[in-house]
Design a protein around this motif. Structure first.
Motif, PDB file in Angstrom:
ATOM      1  N   ASP A 152       0.840  -1.181   0.000  1.00 16.28           N
ATOM      2  CA  ASP A 152       0.000   0.000   0.000  1.00 16.28           C
ATOM      3  C   ASP A 152       0.885   1.244   0.000  1.00 16.28           C
ATOM      4  N   ARG A 153       0.276   2.401  -0.243  1.00 16.51           N
ATOM      5  CA  ARG A 153       1.024   3.642  -0.206  1.00 16.51           C
ATOM      6  C   ARG A 153       0.061   4.778   0.054  1.00 16.51           C
ATOM      7  N   GLU A 154       0.599   5.821   0.656  1.00 15.89           N
ATOM      8  CA  GLU A 154      -0.141   7.051   0.918  1.00 15.89           C
ATOM      9  C   GLU A 154       0.813   8.206   0.652  1.00 15.89           C
ATOM     10  N   LEU A 155       0.333   9.256   0.035  1.00 15.94           N
ATOM     11  CA  LEU A 155       1.162  10.410  -0.239  1.00 15.94           C
ATOM     12  C   LEU A 155       1.144  11.347   0.958  1.00 15.94           C
ATOM     13  N   TYR A 156       2.305  11.578   1.543  1.00 20.27           N
ATOM     14  CA  TYR A 156       2.430  12.515   2.646  1.00 20.27           C
ATOM     15  C   TYR A 156       2.617  13.915   2.072  1.00 20.27           C
ATOM     16  N   LEU A 157       1.765  14.827   2.477  1.00 26.51           N
ATOM     17  CA  LEU A 157       1.871  16.219   2.054  1.00 26.51           C
ATOM     18  C   LEU A 157       2.089  17.083   3.286  1.00 26.51           C
ATOM     19  N   PRO A 158       3.205  17.781   3.380  1.00 26.58           N
ATOM     20  CA  PRO A 158       3.443  18.642   4.540  1.00 26.58           C
ATOM     21  C   PRO A 158       2.430  19.792   4.584  1.00 26.58           C
ATOM     22  N   THR A 159       2.270  20.354   5.758  1.00 27.80           N
ATOM     23  CA  THR A 159       1.298  21.443   5.908  1.00 27.80           C
ATOM     24  C   THR A 159       1.619  22.619   4.983  1.00 27.80           C
ATOM     25  N   SER A 160       2.899  22.830   4.685  1.00 25.33           N
ATOM     26  CA  SER A 160       3.258  23.936   3.788  1.00 25.33           C
ATOM     27  C   SER A 160       2.627  23.763   2.407  1.00 25.33           C
ATOM     28  N   TRP A 161       2.459  22.531   1.964  1.00 28.56           N
ATOM     29  CA  TRP A 161       1.796  22.280   0.680  1.00 28.56           C
ATOM     30  C   TRP A 161       0.284  22.438   0.822  1.00 28.56           C
ATOM     31  N   ILE A 162      -0.259  21.884   1.893  1.00 26.18           N
ATOM     32  CA  ILE A 162      -1.705  21.924   2.098  1.00 26.18           C
ATOM     33  C   ILE A 162      -2.202  23.358   2.228  1.00 26.18           C
ATOM     34  N   GLU A 163      -1.404  24.214   2.874  1.00 30.59           N
ATOM     35  CA  GLU A 163      -1.832  25.589   3.147  1.00 30.59           C
ATOM     36  C   GLU A 163      -1.485  26.580   2.040  1.00 30.59           C
ATOM     37  N   ASP A 164      -0.918  26.120   0.940  1.00 29.41           N
ATOM     38  CA  ASP A 164      -0.505  27.015  -0.147  1.00 29.41           C
ATOM     39  C   ASP A 164      -1.405  26.777  -1.365  1.00 29.41           C
ATOM     40  N   PRO A 165      -2.393  27.645  -1.599  1.00 29.63           N
ATOM     41  CA  PRO A 165      -3.333  27.442  -2.710  1.00 29.63           C
ATOM     42  C   PRO A 165      -2.650  27.350  -4.073  1.00 29.63           C
ATOM     43  N   ALA A 166      -1.610  28.144  -4.300  1.00 30.49           N
ATOM     44  CA  ALA A 166      -0.930  28.103  -5.596  1.00 30.49           C
ATOM     45  C   ALA A 166      -0.225  26.765  -5.797  1.00 30.49           C
ATOM     46  N   ARG A 167       0.437  26.291  -4.771  1.00 31.59           N
ATOM     47  CA  ARG A 167       1.130  25.000  -4.863  1.00 31.59           C
ATOM     48  C   ARG A 167       0.121  23.861  -5.044  1.00 31.59           C
ATOM     49  N   ARG A 168      -0.999  23.944  -4.333  1.00 32.31           N
ATOM     50  CA  ARG A 168      -2.048  22.927  -4.491  1.00 32.31           C
ATOM     51  C   ARG A 168      -2.545  22.903  -5.936  1.00 32.31           C
ATOM     52  N   ALA A 169      -2.757  24.081  -6.490  1.00 35.37           N
ATOM     53  CA  ALA A 169      -3.245  24.164  -7.868  1.00 35.37           C
ATOM     54  C   ALA A 169      -2.215  23.601  -8.845  1.00 35.37           C
ATOM     55  N   ASP A 170      -0.939  23.986  -8.672  1.00 31.00           N
ATOM     56  CA  ASP A 170       0.125  23.491  -9.557  1.00 31.00           C
ATOM     57  C   ASP A 170       0.249  21.967  -9.493  1.00 31.00           C
ATOM     58  N   ALA A 171       0.089  21.416  -8.306  1.00 32.91           N
ATOM     59  CA  ALA A 171       0.243  19.969  -8.125  1.00 32.91           C
ATOM     60  C   ALA A 171      -1.074  19.214  -8.307  1.00 32.91           C
ATOM     61  N   ARG A 172      -2.148  19.966  -8.598  1.00 32.72           N
ATOM     62  CA  ARG A 172      -3.481  19.383  -8.786  1.00 32.72           C
ATOM     63  C   ARG A 172      -3.940  18.594  -7.559  1.00 32.72           C
ATOM     64  N   ILE A 173      -3.720  19.204  -6.395  1.00 30.38           N
ATOM     65  CA  ILE A 173      -4.169  18.604  -5.143  1.00 30.38           C
ATOM     66  C   ILE A 173      -5.582  19.100  -4.889  1.00 30.38           C
ATOM     67  N   GLY A 174      -6.526  18.173  -4.862  1.00 25.83           N
ATOM     68  CA  GLY A 174      -7.931  18.530  -4.712  1.00 25.83           C
ATOM     69  C   GLY A 174      -8.244  19.192  -3.386  1.00 25.83           C
ATOM     70  N   GLY A 175      -9.333  19.922  -3.358  1.00 25.95           N
ATOM     71  CA  GLY A 175      -9.751  20.634  -2.162  1.00 25.95           C
ATOM     72  C   GLY A 175     -10.139  19.726  -1.014  1.00 25.95           C
ATOM     73  N   ASP A 176     -10.440  18.463  -1.319  1.00 24.60           N
ATOM     74  CA  ASP A 176     -10.836  17.526  -0.263  1.00 24.60           C
ATOM     75  C   ASP A 176      -9.633  16.913   0.468  1.00 24.60           C
ATOM     76  N   VAL A 177      -8.421  17.169  -0.024  1.00 26.47           N
ATOM     77  CA  VAL A 177      -7.218  16.610   0.596  1.00 26.47           C
ATOM     78  C   VAL A 177      -6.825  17.481   1.783  1.00 26.47           C
ATOM     79  N   THR A 178      -6.705  16.853   2.953  1.00 22.79           N
ATOM     80  CA  THR A 178      -6.322  17.565   4.169  1.00 22.79           C
ATOM     81  C   THR A 178      -4.994  17.017   4.680  1.00 22.79           C
ATOM     82  N   PHE A 179      -4.382  17.761   5.581  1.00 24.64           N
ATOM     83  CA  PHE A 179      -3.130  17.300   6.174  1.00 24.64           C
ATOM     84  C   PHE A 179      -3.399  16.094   7.070  1.00 24.64           C
ATOM     85  N   ARG A 180      -2.555  15.075   6.921  1.00 25.52           N
ATOM     86  CA  ARG A 180      -2.579  13.915   7.814  1.00 25.52           C
ATOM     87  C   ARG A 180      -1.139  13.591   8.188  1.00 25.52           C
ATOM     88  N   THR A 181      -0.932  13.300   9.446  1.00 20.78           N
ATOM     89  CA  THR A 181       0.400  12.951   9.911  1.00 20.78           C
ATOM     90  C   THR A 181       0.817  11.602   9.333  1.00 20.78           C
TER      91      THR A 181
END
Length: 148
Positions: free
Chosen positions: A16-45
């Motif tokens: 199995d695998r899960e993509l870890y996204l640091p809070t800096s990515w989650i909290e940056d709308p421009a980076r989320r858009a560039d990486a195509r990270i959907g709005g439903d993706v939240t930070f998880r440890t």
């Protein structure tokens, strides 16, 4: 990326695998858009991601006897409690400051008071620098949900 791997005497496999996204990515709308990270993706440890993968392995009835992880996972009480509730054996690394002794001692103190005969050298397999061997000793834990 966090990955769930399975190992036995017959070989190893990625389960199995899960993509870890640091809070800096989650909290940056421009980076989320560039990486195509959907709005439903939240930070998880990382421990939360590990638990999600372990839950899927349990649901799929993957036959495993224990789980392991480094200090990131070993220091997380929520993950450790969930593993204990599931009655899954686990061997996470902990820091030498982690309180784990029968009277609340830290791991360094507990290891210092154990007799020389309590320790066994066990291999964790071959790593990039050769055989990885560690000294292990069972220690009774104060929490009755955990064995040792």
């Amino acid at each position: 990326m966090d990955a769930g791997a399975y190992a036995s005497a017959k070989g190893r496999a990625l389960l199995d695998r899960e993509l870890y996204l640091p809070t800096s990515w989650i909290e940056d709308p421009a980076r989320r858009a560039d990486a195509r990270i959907g709005g439903d993706v939240t930070f998880r440890t990382k421990p939360a991601l590990a638990r999600a993968m372990l839950e899927r392995a349990v649901a799929a009835k993957v036959p495993f006897r224990w789980a392991t992880g480094d200090e990131v996972y070993g220091q997380d009480p929520v993950l450790r409690d969930w593993l204990a509730e599931q009655r899954l054996s686990y061997v996470p690394a902990i820091s030498c400051k982690h309180r784990c002794g029968p009277r609340g001692q830290n791991a360094r103190t507990v290891s210092a008071i154990l007799s020389e005969h309590a320790w066994e050298i066990r291999s964790a397999g071959v790593g990039p620098h050769g055989l990885r061997e560690y000294a292990w000793a069972p220690v009774p834990l104060p929490d009755p949900r955990r064995r040792r």
